[in-house]
Design a protein around this motif. Sequence first.
Motif, PDB file in Angstrom:
ATOM      1  N   THR A 120      11.853  13.572  12.131  1.00 61.97           N
ATOM      2  CA  THR A 120      11.139  12.830  11.211  1.00 61.97           C
ATOM      3  C   THR A 120      10.973  11.616  11.629  1.00 61.97           C
ATOM      4  O   THR A 120      11.659  10.887  12.219  1.00 61.97           O
ATOM      5  CB  THR A 120      11.870  12.815   9.756  1.00 61.97           C
ATOM      6  OG1 THR A 120      12.301  13.976   9.372  1.00 61.97           O
ATOM      7  CG2 THR A 120      11.504  12.149   8.621  1.00 61.97           C
ATOM      8  N   VAL A 122       9.931   7.848  10.678  1.00 64.12           N
ATOM      9  CA  VAL A 122      10.261   6.845   9.854  1.00 64.12           C
ATOM     10  C   VAL A 122       9.735   5.669  10.230  1.00 64.12           C
ATOM     11  O   VAL A 122      10.012   5.017  11.266  1.00 64.12           O
ATOM     12  CB  VAL A 122      11.899   6.538   9.334  1.00 64.12           C
ATOM     13  CG1 VAL A 122      12.150   5.335   8.311  1.00 64.12           C
ATOM     14  CG2 VAL A 122      12.493   8.060   9.230  1.00 64.12           C
ATOM     15  N   ILE A 150      18.639   6.020   4.018  1.00 60.24           N
ATOM     16  CA  ILE A 150      17.526   5.990   3.352  1.00 60.24           C
ATOM     17  C   ILE A 150      17.566   6.469   1.863  1.00 60.24           C
ATOM     18  O   ILE A 150      16.607   6.055   1.184  1.00 60.24           O
ATOM     19  CB  ILE A 150      16.394   7.265   3.975  1.00 60.24           C
ATOM     20  CG1 ILE A 150      14.833   7.043   3.642  1.00 60.24           C
ATOM     21  CG2 ILE A 150      17.171   8.681   3.735  1.00 60.24           C
ATOM     22  CD1 ILE A 150      14.218   8.011   4.202  1.00 60.24           C
ATOM     23  N   GLN A 151      18.811   7.150   1.442  1.00 65.02           N
ATOM     24  CA  GLN A 151      18.979   7.337   0.177  1.00 65.02           C
ATOM     25  C   GLN A 151      19.710   6.005  -0.713  1.00 65.02           C
ATOM     26  O   GLN A 151      19.726   6.340  -1.707  1.00 65.02           O
ATOM     27  CB  GLN A 151      19.630   8.570   0.016  1.00 65.02           C
ATOM     28  CG  GLN A 151      21.094   8.270   0.557  1.00 65.02           C
ATOM     29  CD  GLN A 151      21.463   8.167   1.743  1.00 65.02           C
ATOM     30  OE1 GLN A 151      20.461   8.175   2.694  1.00 65.02           O
ATOM     31  NE2 GLN A 151      22.914   7.980   2.261  1.00 65.02           N
ATOM     32  N   ALA A 155      16.395   2.062   1.441  1.00 66.48           N
ATOM     33  CA  ALA A 155      15.220   2.610   1.115  1.00 66.48           C
ATOM     34  C   ALA A 155      14.061   1.409   0.846  1.00 66.48           C
ATOM     35  O   ALA A 155      13.062   1.472   0.968  1.00 66.48           O
ATOM     36  CB  ALA A 155      15.085   3.376  -0.286  1.00 66.48           C
ATOM     37  N   ILE A 161       7.725   7.588   5.570  1.00 67.41           N
ATOM     38  CA  ILE A 161       8.286   8.738   6.546  1.00 67.41           C
ATOM     39  C   ILE A 161       7.100   9.813   6.406  1.00 67.41           C
ATOM     40  O   ILE A 161       6.431  10.020   5.787  1.00 67.41           O
ATOM     41  CB  ILE A 161       9.728   9.139   5.891  1.00 67.41           C
ATOM     42  CG1 ILE A 161       9.417  10.210   4.673  1.00 67.41           C
ATOM     43  CG2 ILE A 161      10.528   8.238   5.672  1.00 67.41           C
ATOM     44  CD1 ILE A 161      10.555  10.998   4.244  1.00 67.41           C
ATOM     45  N   GLU A 162       7.311  10.498   7.540  1.00 65.04           N
ATOM     46  CA  GLU A 162       6.413  11.652   7.986  1.00 65.04           C
ATOM     47  C   GLU A 162       7.602  12.741   8.339  1.00 65.04           C
ATOM     48  O   GLU A 162       8.133  12.692   9.226  1.00 65.04           O
ATOM     49  CB  GLU A 162       5.645  11.314   9.372  1.00 65.04           C
ATOM     50  CG  GLU A 162       4.675  12.360   9.621  1.00 65.04           C
ATOM     51  CD  GLU A 162       3.648  12.085  10.741  1.00 65.04           C
ATOM     52  OE1 GLU A 162       3.406  13.001  11.478  1.00 65.04           O
ATOM     53  OE2 GLU A 162       3.519  10.935  11.160  1.00 65.04           O
ATOM     54  N   ASP A 164      10.809  15.413   6.866  1.00 69.02           N
ATOM     55  CA  ASP A 164      11.722  15.956   5.970  1.00 69.02           C
ATOM     56  C   ASP A 164      12.644  14.714   5.479  1.00 69.02           C
ATOM     57  O   ASP A 164      13.626  14.476   6.451  1.00 69.02           O
ATOM     58  CB  ASP A 164      12.386  17.100   6.604  1.00 69.02           C
ATOM     59  CG  ASP A 164      13.348  17.768   5.862  1.00 69.02           C
ATOM     60  OD1 ASP A 164      13.432  17.279   4.259  1.00 69.02           O
ATOM     61  OD2 ASP A 164      14.416  18.593   6.044  1.00 69.02           O
ATOM     62  N   TYR A 165      12.503  14.437   4.366  1.00 76.25           N
ATOM     63  CA  TYR A 165      13.268  13.227   3.940  1.00 76.25           C
ATOM     64  C   TYR A 165      14.728  13.505   3.976  1.00 76.25           C
ATOM     65  O   TYR A 165      15.600  12.580   4.324  1.00 76.25           O
ATOM     66  CB  TYR A 165      12.977  12.884   2.306  1.00 76.25           C
ATOM     67  CG  TYR A 165      14.025  12.108   1.524  1.00 76.25           C
ATOM     68  CD1 TYR A 165      13.754  10.786   1.942  1.00 76.25           C
ATOM     69  CD2 TYR A 165      14.816  12.646   0.787  1.00 76.25           C
ATOM     70  CE1 TYR A 165      14.635   9.819   0.815  1.00 76.25           C
ATOM     71  CE2 TYR A 165      15.581  11.839  -0.037  1.00 76.25           C
ATOM     72  CZ  TYR A 165      15.615  10.403   0.239  1.00 76.25           C
ATOM     73  OH  TYR A 165      16.552   9.593  -0.615  1.00 76.25           O
ATOM     74  N   TYR A 166      15.321  15.015   3.547  1.00 78.17           N
ATOM     75  CA  TYR A 166      16.540  15.210   3.427  1.00 78.17           C
ATOM     76  C   TYR A 166      17.268  15.319   4.916  1.00 78.17           C
ATOM     77  O   TYR A 166      18.389  15.116   4.950  1.00 78.17           O
ATOM     78  CB  TYR A 166      16.698  16.470   2.700  1.00 78.17           C
ATOM     79  CG  TYR A 166      16.541  16.475   1.296  1.00 78.17           C
ATOM     80  CD1 TYR A 166      17.317  15.642   0.459  1.00 78.17           C
ATOM     81  CD2 TYR A 166      15.226  16.943   0.738  1.00 78.17           C
ATOM     82  CE1 TYR A 166      16.848  15.686  -0.877  1.00 78.17           C
ATOM     83  CE2 TYR A 166      15.017  17.101  -0.545  1.00 78.17           C
ATOM     84  CZ  TYR A 166      15.821  16.130  -1.336  1.00 78.17           C
ATOM     85  OH  TYR A 166      15.470  15.747  -2.643  1.00 78.17           O
ATOM     86  N   VAL A 168      16.620  13.065   7.152  1.00 80.20           N
ATOM     87  CA  VAL A 168      16.956  11.800   7.375  1.00 80.20           C
ATOM     88  C   VAL A 168      18.292  11.451   6.985  1.00 80.20           C
ATOM     89  O   VAL A 168      19.061  10.792   7.366  1.00 80.20           O
ATOM     90  CB  VAL A 168      15.859  10.706   6.976  1.00 80.20           C
ATOM     91  CG1 VAL A 168      16.348   9.261   7.366  1.00 80.20           C
ATOM     92  CG2 VAL A 168      14.617  10.714   7.815  1.00 80.20           C
ATOM     93  N   MET A 169      18.527  12.057   5.690  1.00 80.60           N
ATOM     94  CA  MET A 169      19.793  11.898   4.989  1.00 80.60           C
ATOM     95  C   MET A 169      20.861  12.490   5.648  1.00 80.60           C
ATOM     96  O   MET A 169      22.071  12.347   5.509  1.00 80.60           O
ATOM     97  CB  MET A 169      19.576  12.426   3.469  1.00 80.60           C
ATOM     98  CG  MET A 169      19.167  11.515   2.444  1.00 80.60           C
ATOM     99  SD  MET A 169      19.131  11.924   0.903  1.00 80.60           S
ATOM    100  CE  MET A 169      20.955  12.097   0.337  1.00 80.60           C
TER     101      MET A 169
END
Length: 186
Positions: A120, A122, A150-151, A155, A161-162, A164-166, A168-169
């Motif tokens: 991902t 960011v 990120i969570q 943030a 972001i480009e 998968d957000y999750y 990054v978590m």
Amino acid sequence: MEIVLASASPRRRELLSLITEHFTVCPADADETLRDAPLGEEVTRLSRLKAEAVQAQHPNAVCIGSDTMVTIDGLRLGKPKDADEAASMLRRLRGRTHEVLTGLAVLTPDGGAHTLHTCTRVTFRDFTEDELAAYLATGEPLDKAGAYGIQGHGALLIKGIEGDYYSVMGLPVAPLYTILRDIHAV
């Protein structure tokens, strides 16, 4: 089917609970020394090592391992050892795009292994030194790869972001769900 998460991370626990509430947590004791290999291969290898370490204790369970790495300019940014190192990492990321690679390994009792990694991109905004100081004061950067979450308050530093957000978590939720569904674990 018993599911075991090979991680002490509260974030990974939270993310796995989006898929199922029926799992146990067993932090992995695995050698996380990095090798000189492509980073995607490394996060996948480390994820598998974690899952294997836990599977040795839970041979009849589906064991899930994950590992996350932040990289920019060819450098791997792990968890900072102190606030000064966190500040240095965040200054390097400021106003730029970096990559977050997350590996995933799902091992089954019958010897099956499902592995993958996500990448991902960011982008941080060009935040001020006062904003950096305020973020450091939260204490959040000290236990996160790349010195940000990120969570959480991190943030506020992110422009976009480009991917998968999750991931990054710390846990690629949709790919993990697909694997668990396909092996009939959920």
